[in-house]
Design an enzyme around this catalytic site. Sequence first.
Site, PDB file in Angstrom:
ATOM      1  N   GLU A  76       0.854  -1.176   0.000  1.00 47.11           N
ATOM      2  CA  GLU A  76       0.000   0.000   0.000  1.00 47.11           C
ATOM      3  C   GLU A  76       0.897   1.234   0.000  1.00 47.11           C
ATOM      4  OE1 GLU A  76      -2.782   0.434   3.259  1.00 47.11           O
ATOM      5  OE2 GLU A  76      -3.834   2.040   2.239  1.00 47.11           O
ATOM      6  N   ALA A 120       1.438  -0.196  10.746  1.00 43.60           N
ATOM      7  CA  ALA A 120       1.162  -1.596  10.443  1.00 43.60           C
ATOM      8  C   ALA A 120       0.335  -1.663   9.171  1.00 43.60           C
ATOM      9  CB  ALA A 120       0.396  -2.245  11.591  1.00 43.60           C
ATOM     10  N   MET A 121       0.204  -2.883   8.631  1.00 39.81           N
ATOM     11  CA  MET A 121      -0.455  -3.036   7.349  1.00 39.81           C
ATOM     12  C   MET A 121      -1.343  -4.274   7.320  1.00 39.81           C
ATOM     13  SD  MET A 121      -0.970  -1.837   4.398  1.00 39.81           S
ATOM     14  CE  MET A 121      -2.103  -2.646   3.276  1.00 39.81           C
ATOM     15  N   GLU A 122      -2.549  -4.072   6.780  1.00 40.90           N
ATOM     16  CA  GLU A 122      -3.614  -5.075   6.849  1.00 40.90           C
ATOM     17  C   GLU A 122      -3.611  -6.108   5.729  1.00 40.90           C
ATOM     18  OE1 GLU A 122      -4.105  -1.718   6.160  1.00 40.90           O
ATOM     19  OE2 GLU A 122      -5.641  -1.461   4.616  1.00 40.90           O
ATOM     20  N   ASN A 123      -2.466  -6.432   5.128  1.00 42.49           N
ATOM     21  CA  ASN A 123      -2.431  -7.431   4.053  1.00 42.49           C
ATOM     22  C   ASN A 123      -3.307  -8.636   4.397  1.00 42.49           C
ATOM     23  OD1 ASN A 123      -0.084  -5.903   3.045  1.00 42.49           O
ATOM     24  ND2 ASN A 123       0.907  -6.807   4.826  1.00 42.49           N
ATOM     25  N   HIS A 141      -7.174  -2.551  14.813  1.00 46.17           N
ATOM     26  CA  HIS A 141      -7.359  -1.781  13.581  1.00 46.17           C
ATOM     27  C   HIS A 141      -7.051  -2.648  12.351  1.00 46.17           C
ATOM     28  CE1 HIS A 141      -7.176   2.005  11.155  1.00 46.17           C
ATOM     29  NE2 HIS A 141      -6.341   1.287  10.433  1.00 46.17           N
ATOM     30  N   GLU A 142      -5.895  -3.271  12.359  1.00 49.57           N
ATOM     31  CA  GLU A 142      -5.506  -4.061  11.175  1.00 49.57           C
ATOM     32  C   GLU A 142      -6.426  -5.257  11.017  1.00 49.57           C
ATOM     33  OE1 GLU A 142      -3.623  -2.387   9.395  1.00 49.57           O
ATOM     34  OE2 GLU A 142      -2.870  -1.071  10.976  1.00 49.57           O
ATOM     35  N   GLU A 144     -10.208   3.811   5.911  1.00 53.40           N
ATOM     36  CA  GLU A 144      -9.456   4.257   7.086  1.00 53.40           C
ATOM     37  C   GLU A 144     -10.346   4.946   8.123  1.00 53.40           C
ATOM     38  OE1 GLU A 144      -6.870   2.936   7.724  1.00 53.40           O
ATOM     39  OE2 GLU A 144      -5.970   2.367   5.811  1.00 53.40           O
TER      40      GLU A 144
HETATM   41  N1  PHE Z   1      -3.262   0.847   5.759  1.00 52.14           N
HETATM   42  C1  PHE Z   1      -2.409   0.966   6.908  1.00 52.14           C
HETATM   43  C2  PHE Z   1      -3.343   1.163   8.085  1.00 52.14           C
HETATM   44  O1  PHE Z   1      -4.046   2.042   8.284  1.00 52.14           O
HETATM   45  C3  PHE Z   1      -1.477   2.100   6.897  1.00 52.14           C
HETATM   46  C4  PHE Z   1      -0.403   2.009   5.881  1.00 52.14           C
HETATM   47  C5  PHE Z   1      -0.444   2.777   4.750  1.00 52.14           C
HETATM   48  C6  PHE Z   1       0.670   1.171   6.079  1.00 52.14           C
HETATM   49  C7  PHE Z   1       0.548   2.727   3.798  1.00 52.14           C
HETATM   50  C8  PHE Z   1       1.662   1.125   5.154  1.00 52.14           C
HETATM   51  C9  PHE Z   1       1.615   1.899   4.019  1.00 52.14           C
HETATM   52  O2  PHE Z   1      -3.645   0.432   8.835  1.00 52.14           O
HETATM   53 ZN    ZN Z   2      -5.928   1.495   8.493  1.00 51.51          ZN
END
Ligand code: PHE
Ligand code: ZN
Length: 855
Positions: free
Chosen positions: A128, A261-264, A296-297, A319
Amino acid sequence: MTRSDSPDKRFLADYRPYPFILEQTTLSFDLSPDATRVKADLALKPRGGAEDLELDGGKDLRLMSILVDGTAPDPGHVRRDGECLIIAAAALPDGPFTLTSEVEIDPSANTAFEGLYISGGMFCTQCEAEGFRHITFYPDRPDVMAPFHVTIRSDKPVILSNGNPVRQEEGLAEWHDPWPKPAYLFALVAGDLVAISDSFTTKSGRDAALNVWVRPGDEDRAGFAMESLIKSMKWDEDVYGREYDLDVFNIVAVDDFNMGAMENKGLNIFNSKLVLASPETATDADYERIEGVIAHEYFHNWTGNRITCRDWFQLCLKEGLTVFRDQQFTSDMRSAPVKRIGDVQTLRARQFREDQGPLAHPVRPEEYEEINNFYTATVYEKGAEVIGMLKRLVGDDGYAKALDLYFERHDGDAATIEDWLKVFEDATGRDLAQFKRWYTDAGTPHLKMTEEWSDDGRLILNFSQHTPPTPGQDEKPPRVIPIAVGLIGPNGDEVAATRMLEMTEAEQSFTFNDLGARPVVSALRGFSAPVILERQIDNATRAFLLAHDTDPFARWEAGRDLALSALTALAQGQEGGGEYVDAIGQLAADASADPAFRALCLNLPGEEEIATRLSASGITPDPDAIHMARNGLARRVAEAHADLLSSLYDEMAVSGPYSPDAGAAARRALRIAALGLLNRIDRGDRAEVLFGTAGNMTERMAALTCLIRRGRGHAALEALHQQFGDNRLVMDKWFAVQPMAAPPEDAAAIARRLSERDDFDWKNPNRFRSLLGGLAANHAGFHAEDGAGYDFTADWLMRMDRVNPQIAARLSTAFETWPRYDADRRSRARAALERMAGMEGISRNLREMVSRMIA
Ligand code: PHE
Ligand code: ZN
């Protein structure tokens, strides 16, 4: 600005669906630090007419081969155009076909941490918003969704990707993700990792294996993250009816990560500071953040992944909603009033600040150059506030119905804010055309309230709203504003329970009848709308509300206002503060009030907040005067209530083993608030004892900060370094606290000295953020009159920009308030910004930020 004279900009109005349908993505990776091979098979189908196939792909991709249905197209039909690869329509069949490409990439050279990179010897990805195009040629846009099948060859013992494991053997792993997803949710991890594991059975009986993966040696600090995950999964079932949908859920902690953090899908990747915690290394605030971000994730699995965004202009769709959900979760896990007050403080400190300056933009922007610059407090925190308002307007039942409809109607979609609002309209029958302005119009409305009392028991509240212009938006039509109001009688009893007034006009009045005596108005309860309330109110009334308001937010706000009115007066060389000092003493002594609430009230507003308040009233803030005014008032509080604070400090000590729960954290918060005040009159003696004896990081960091403020931090800093020199997360705190707590005149020099140390591993985003963010958090230090704070920051942003543009651009927001200061400071800040703007080879990220700030 017109489209033709801004070729670098993207516009919401230009949206066009992708001309091909992507039915399946099959990837195969051969991992090697400097020559990773990526083969991609894309099963594509034209939507209609014959169109060229455009794939995104960074300049860092080396194209090895490209095939259409297994055959190389005529080279004349394939071209690279900037960051794109284009295959001419003439080379494509009319019906479905497979496009196969092979590229080579160099993860070891990836210092921007976007795409595939290496952190601490581990391969990991961040896609992302537009990172996937640095991995392979692809339609890298969120409305192109496909199931992924991924095969990874690597000599690393643990190899992970999205979805469910299909095959795991030495040197190879195969993963299949059945849920169609956009490329930004792709992830891959390969490394020498260990897991702490658990499991969760969903309410319909599906079993999911849960793992939190960390580096060997960190296992004993991952337990809290796992507990938080399980609570989140349960909560999302109970409150939103959302179940998990894969056989495994993996979380991986990495040290080098640009964001939190990232929600993959099925494979969340976290900044290690949001996973690892032990009482000796993490503060109560760290624990609460870990719990909130894990939630959140996880919540993104439905709000973000199952329902994603059509394009990046809709970022707030996922978001804003996911922040709103994690805020609800934390309120349920901990104290709801304390959470609300904390969220409002953050909103004001970050979002109001953004809204008042050159970087103001709508919750749903309509144009951008670099999308990474729009992961902002406006999109996230104001995006969440807007949903809170929506809920207030349609009621809890309406909200629940609308959300059910949202999940039912849009599961599997790449949706828009229009879709979101339509769901509320259909579920509740309400017209939301005016409400939509909260998404399209930037700026914080000012809401003026006056009262008219007549002796026949009638009270009229007159409101007027006005939103100052923001970049590109001069006119701001009135918005719908939910204003929660309660009335309190002269004896302190509530005479009218909370009523939600719905303001829709520029000016509007509301009447309360049959009142016995003139009540005191408790307005904007619970912070029912993200506005600046302006009312004529004297300090006696504020003190009355602080003592009697039944709404905890409004009660806290009354104390806050009392403090701010004193501080703004003092910062302008006037008198003030007497009422605050008295009232705060009474509140601190009120043993029936939650210790966390008392702590929130005892903490004086920060210098930045005082500056913001002054500038909102048209007064140029003087950072040094503000610094002195705040110190002076804190000292008066300490002197006036020394005995009370001292006994609070003793009584609030928590015995027994550390627990991060809200009750224990609340006691520590009050204890630390008392310590911070007492520190002004006890020479730092209590802090020194506490630093040496406390068994938890919360109290040790508080003590360390106090010692630094008294000029006595040296030995404690040494000791902490001795003990934790090899713990990155503790050392990040060590780097941050020094410029932050330093006397303003020394702050930039201290930061500069720290930046020369060998262990200032500046390419690590956390370390860089610690030092530069620490300085920026020292208001009078960053804005030092001689410009040393600006110069130091600009020097490092320019250096960072060549290595990691996202981080440079993000931290450049330290400058976003520059136009509000005096002419001298303005000219120094402008010079620093212009120096950055003129930098040769400046990134698109930093260029966009500085040019918006200079404009
Ligand atoms: N989407 C992630 C979050 O809100 C934030 C994020 C954006 C992480 C871009 C990495 C790169 O939870
Ligand atoms: Zn988010």
